[in-house]
Write a protein that holds these residues in place. Structure first.
Motif, short mmCIF file in Angstrom:
data_model
loop_
_atom_site.label_atom_id
_atom_site.label_comp_id
_atom_site.label_asym_id
_atom_site.label_seq_id
_atom_site.Cartn_x
_atom_site.Cartn_y
_atom_site.Cartn_z
N ALA A 159 42.45 45.59 36.95
CA ALA A 159 43.04 46.93 37.09
C ALA A 159 44.51 46.86 37.48
CB ALA A 159 42.26 47.73 38.13
N LEU A 160 45.29 47.80 36.95
CA LEU A 160 46.70 47.93 37.31
C LEU A 160 46.83 48.82 38.53
CD1 LEU A 160 48.11 48.51 33.72
CD2 LEU A 160 48.35 46.42 35.06
N ASN A 161 47.62 48.38 39.52
CA ASN A 161 47.83 49.22 40.70
C ASN A 161 49.11 50.04 40.56
OD1 ASN A 161 50.04 47.53 41.40
ND2 ASN A 161 48.72 46.19 42.63
N GLU A 162 49.45 50.78 41.59
CA GLU A 162 50.60 51.69 41.51
C GLU A 162 51.91 50.95 41.27
OE1 GLU A 162 52.87 55.04 44.31
OE2 GLU A 162 50.86 54.31 44.86
N VAL A 163 52.08 49.81 41.92
CA VAL A 163 53.31 49.02 41.73
C VAL A 163 53.38 48.49 40.30
CG1 VAL A 163 54.58 46.97 42.44
CG2 VAL A 163 53.50 48.42 44.17
N ASP A 164 52.24 48.02 39.77
CA ASP A 164 52.20 47.57 38.37
C ASP A 164 52.72 48.66 37.44
OD1 ASP A 164 51.02 45.01 38.81
OD2 ASP A 164 49.04 45.91 38.91
N LEU A 165 52.24 49.87 37.65
CA LEU A 165 52.63 50.97 36.78
C LEU A 165 54.09 51.32 36.94
CD1 LEU A 165 49.45 53.21 37.23
CD2 LEU A 165 50.00 51.70 35.31
N GLN A 166 54.61 51.26 38.16
CA GLN A 166 56.03 51.51 38.40
C GLN A 166 56.91 50.50 37.66
OE1 GLN A 166 56.56 51.43 42.65
NE2 GLN A 166 55.67 53.46 42.95
N LEU A 167 56.42 49.27 37.59
CA LEU A 167 57.17 48.19 36.93
C LEU A 167 56.97 48.17 35.42
CD1 LEU A 167 56.59 45.31 39.50
CD2 LEU A 167 58.74 46.49 39.04
N GLY A 168 56.13 49.05 34.91
CA GLY A 168 55.90 49.09 33.47
C GLY A 168 54.94 48.05 32.97
N HIS A 169 54.06 47.54 33.85
CA HIS A 169 53.05 46.57 33.41
C HIS A 169 51.99 47.27 32.55
CE1 HIS A 169 53.85 43.63 37.00
NE2 HIS A 169 54.93 43.87 36.27
N LEU A 170 51.56 46.58 31.52
CA LEU A 170 50.53 47.12 30.62
C LEU A 170 49.21 46.39 30.75
CD1 LEU A 170 52.65 47.62 27.37
CD2 LEU A 170 52.12 49.29 29.15
N ARG A 171 49.21 45.22 31.42
CA ARG A 171 47.99 44.42 31.56
C ARG A 171 48.14 43.44 32.70
NH1 ARG A 171 50.90 43.16 27.58
NH2 ARG A 171 49.71 44.47 26.15
N ASN A 172 47.00 42.96 33.17
CA ASN A 172 46.94 41.84 34.09
C ASN A 172 46.22 40.69 33.40
OD1 ASN A 172 48.23 42.37 36.60
ND2 ASN A 172 46.63 43.85 37.11
N TYR A 173 46.84 39.53 33.42
CA TYR A 173 46.25 38.33 32.83
C TYR A 173 45.48 37.53 33.87
CZ TYR A 173 48.82 38.30 28.35
OH TYR A 173 49.29 38.57 27.10
N CYS A 174 44.53 36.72 33.41
CA CYS A 174 44.03 35.58 34.16
C CYS A 174 44.31 34.36 33.28
CB CYS A 174 42.55 35.72 34.49
SG CYS A 174 41.45 35.59 33.05
N LEU A 175 43.99 33.18 33.76
CA LEU A 175 44.30 31.98 32.98
C LEU A 175 43.57 31.98 31.64
CD1 LEU A 175 45.84 29.35 32.86
CD2 LEU A 175 43.97 28.23 34.09
N ASP A 176 42.33 32.42 31.64
CA ASP A 176 41.55 32.42 30.39
C ASP A 176 42.14 33.37 29.35
OD1 ASP A 176 39.78 30.53 31.34
OD2 ASP A 176 38.28 31.99 31.97
N THR A 177 42.47 34.59 29.77
CA THR A 177 42.99 35.57 28.80
C THR A 177 44.38 35.18 28.31
OG1 THR A 177 43.79 37.00 30.60
CG2 THR A 177 41.59 37.46 29.71
N LEU A 178 45.18 34.56 29.18
CA LEU A 178 46.50 34.11 28.76
C LEU A 178 46.38 32.96 27.76
CD1 LEU A 178 49.56 34.18 28.95
CD2 LEU A 178 49.42 32.71 30.96
N GLN A 179 45.48 32.02 28.05
CA GLN A 179 45.28 30.90 27.12
C GLN A 179 44.78 31.40 25.76
OE1 GLN A 179 46.29 27.90 27.52
NE2 GLN A 179 45.53 26.89 29.35
#
Length: 239
Positions: A159-179
């Motif tokens: 989940a994206l938190n308030e700071v993520d949204l302020q910074l314009g983040h669209l996703r959170n990665y983990c190592l598996d999803t990034l790979q």
């Protein structure tokens, strides 16, 4: 396409209180520098507070920064008259370079873009024959976020938190999803490490007697435990 000046305010404000951002953005470029003695041409995607520029400029002959916000570029220039590299205003999705690069830095970029696989594929074509891409992203499965999930403070580890949204983040990665995205872009991972193994909230860590030494230790120990760190650092190439 998103107007990046709309999310620039976070990067134009004083970073004085952003202890962890300062810590990470000055740490990971030095880790990269340990892996590269000197390269000919280096392209950074994104400028942010500009922390990384002096670190990366020293390991290359020609330094370029591609930034989508004119306000961020103007602010950096006003604060850094020493910089003699090239600042390019443009979007990652449409940039057409006049040369290829030995090293491309995607430092905390892929969580912002609409189509990260497309960006990875695009910049793969901008590498020299032995060129490399450095990727840094926040880690959704960091130790502190795992605590938050177990305590019921968050319902979804991604989940994206308030700071993520302020910074314009669209996703959170983990190592598996990034790979997975790296493989989909036909890139090969050559190195993986963690950035900042954070066991407790910063407000608690700051009550320690020697907080600076503890924070430094968390950076050093985190190198070997990427799955638990606040951020991930990867080196990838075409083969």
């Amino acid at each position: 396409m998103q107007n990046l000046d709309q999310v620039a305010e976070k990067y134009l404000s004083s970073p004085a209180l952003e202890v962890e951002n300062n810590l990470i953005m000055n740490w990971y470029p030095e880790r990269v520098a340990k892996r590269f003695d000197k390269v000919g041409s280096l392209l950074e995607l994104g400028l942010g507070h500009g922390y990384t520029v002096p670190h990366f400029q020293k390991i290359c002959d020609n330094h370029y920064v591609l930034e989508g916000s004119a306000r961020v570029i103007e602010h950096f220039r006003s604060q850094n008259s020493w910089y003699d590299g090239k600042l390019i205003e443009g979007y990652f999705e449409t940039f057409e370079p006049e040369e290829k690069f030995d090293l491309i830095i995607m430092g905390f970029v892929l969580e912002h873009v609409k189509n990260p696989i497309s960006i990875l594929k695009r910049y793969r074509e901008f590498l020299t024959s032995n060129g490399q891409i450095i990727i840094a992203v926040p880690n959704a499965k960091s130790l502190n976020r795992r605590y938050g999930l177990a305590m019921g403070m968050i319902d979804d580890i991604y989940a994206l938190n308030e700071v993520d949204l302020q910074l314009g983040h669209l996703r959170n990665y983990c190592l598996d999803t990034l790979q997975k995205d790296i493989s989909s872009a036909q890139l090969v991972t050559h190195h993986v490490e963690g950035i900042y193994l954070k066991p407790l909230p910063l407000s608690v860590l700051q009550t320690l007697d020697d907080v600076d030494s503890n924070l430094q230790a968390m950076l050093e120990v985190g190198v070997d435990f990427p799955e638990l760190c606040v951020a991930l650092l990867l080196q990838v190439g075409k083969n």
